[in-house]
Design an enzyme around this catalytic site. Structure first.
Site, short mmCIF file in Angstrom:
data_model
loop_
_atom_site.label_atom_id
_atom_site.label_comp_id
_atom_site.label_asym_id
_atom_site.label_seq_id
_atom_site.Cartn_x
_atom_site.Cartn_y
_atom_site.Cartn_z
N HIS A 191 1.00 -1.17 -0.16
CA HIS A 191 0.04 0.02 -0.19
C HIS A 191 0.79 1.27 -0.10
CE1 HIS A 191 -3.60 2.38 1.17
NE2 HIS A 191 -2.43 3.33 1.72
N GLU A 192 2.05 1.08 0.94
CA GLU A 192 2.78 2.33 0.80
C GLU A 192 3.65 2.81 -0.47
OE1 GLU A 192 1.00 3.16 4.26
OE2 GLU A 192 2.58 4.55 3.29
N GLU A 264 -5.93 6.74 -1.43
CA GLU A 264 -5.95 5.56 -0.42
C GLU A 264 -6.40 4.39 -1.21
OE1 GLU A 264 -4.47 5.14 2.30
OE2 GLU A 264 -3.46 7.20 2.17
#
Length: 368
Positions: A191-192, A264
């Site tokens: 995700h990062e 996100e």
């Protein structure tokens, strides 16, 4: 990749663009910020090893059919709301210049040294299991590997910093390592990496100050209120009134948060591309919403998805729609249940299946 000033990217999300009830629910976005839990148990001492008894080994995972995306581009998995809100932000004149004026090089160095000085740098000789997770995730997503740090904290969280002229790095809190399995932790790392892959750093300094509260450099404190007071000053707002500057500051704040919530959702997709199992990503979101190590074996991904469907139903009326928008408009991340529903739907989409068909077996490219 990431441009201009420092950028803090965390794990979670917030409500994205406001959409009326007539628009299909899968286009509405949830609420929060980074891959972060709102709170977490203070469980010390913490074990920093990524425990192999909770997960399959790397080789076993590869044998199970993991794939690598050698020609992957950010737009191959970017969420439509991310694309839409990025275009809107780019249309705001002078946004990058305002960011440089507010922060400057000293703020960048303070945040860089703060993280380096208070965390443990992961390498093949230091927390080697975590290093393997980062190496593999970066190769799967076809992105340059950033540095990875582990930081002592009772709040489960992970975030990315990209400082101009410096190599970006990801920070993972010890309590998050305790909360997640190996595969779930790699999904968080992915995700990062998604933020870096998608070049989300242009406006993340602003957005993350909104989400994280405040930080201090010698002689100056930056906080959510002070940032927007400064914007009003830059636009010559008369004292004692809202004025044009106040309206501009409010508009920028709301649009940044919409964009961040949408970003996100994109990065949750990056997590799925690495995990290659939607239940792994949804389990992360569920645990960040209300999990702890002692109850992990009692949590149900299917029940959490049913909870998401209940939320959609409860907020489908005109009143429910307005309540949901009021609930999420100041959040930096979408609501966990809505993020879970989004990733579940994308995992069954033709877009995702098409990406998997383009990929190569992980063991065919020398990664095992």
């Amino acid at each position: 990749m990431i441009t201009s000033t420092i950028t803090v990217i965390a794990p979670s999300m917030a409500a994205a663009i406001s959409l009326p009830p007539s628009i299909p629910s899968h286009h509405a976005t949830p609420s929060n910020h980074h891959f972060r839990a709102n709170s977490g148990p203070n469980r010390f001492p913490l074990r920093l090893e990524v425990r192999s008894d909770r997960v399959k080994t790397r080789a076993a995972a590869a044998a199970g059919g993991s794939v690598v995306f050698r020609d992957l581009e950010a737009d191959d998995f970017r969420h439509p709301l991310d694309r839409q809100n990025t275009l809107i932000l780019r249309a705001i004149p002078g946004l990058n210049e305002v960011g440089k004026a507010l922060l400057g090089s000293m703020a960048e160095q303070v945040m860089l040294l703060e993280n380096i000085g208070t965390s443990v740098l992961v390498s093949k000789d230091q927390l080697a299991d975590l290093n393997e997770l980062m190496e593999e995730a970066a190769q799967i997503l076809n992105v340059e590997r950033p540095d990875l740090y582990v930081r002592q904290s009772p709040v489960p969280n992970a975030y990315t910093l990209a400082i101009s002229g410096n190599r970006p790095f990801v920070v993972v809190h010890t309590s998050l390592i305790e909360l997640l399995t190996r595969r779930e932790l790699q999904a968080v790392i992915a995700h990062e990496l998604g933020h870096l892959k998608c070049d989300h750093g242009v406006w993340l300094t602003f957005a993350n100050i909104l989400a994280l509260g405040a930080y201090t450099i010698p002689g100056k404190t930056f906080s959510r209120p002070s940032i927007f007071v400064k914007i009003r000053e830059l636009f010559l707002t008369p004292k004692g009134g809202m004025g044009l500057g106040g309206l501009i500051a409010q508009t920028i704040e709301e649009q940044l948060l919409r964009w961040l919530r949408a970003a996100e959702l994109t990065c949750d997709r990056a997590a799925l591309l690495v995990a290659q199992d939607p239940k792994v990503v949804i389990s992360v979101l569920m645990k960040l919403a209300g999990g702890c190590p002692s109850m992990a074996d009692q949590l149900s991904v299917d029940a959490f998805l049913e909870q998401a469907r209940s939320y959609d139903k409860a907020s489908s009326s005109p009143i429910g729609w307005y309540i949901r928008n009021a609930q999420t408009r100041q959040l930096s991340h979408p609501l966990p249940v809505l993020r879970a529903r989004e990733i579940d739907e994308w995992s069954r989409s033709e877009e995702y299946k098409s990406l998997l068909k383009r990929a190569s077996q992980i063991n065919a490219v020398g990664m095992v």
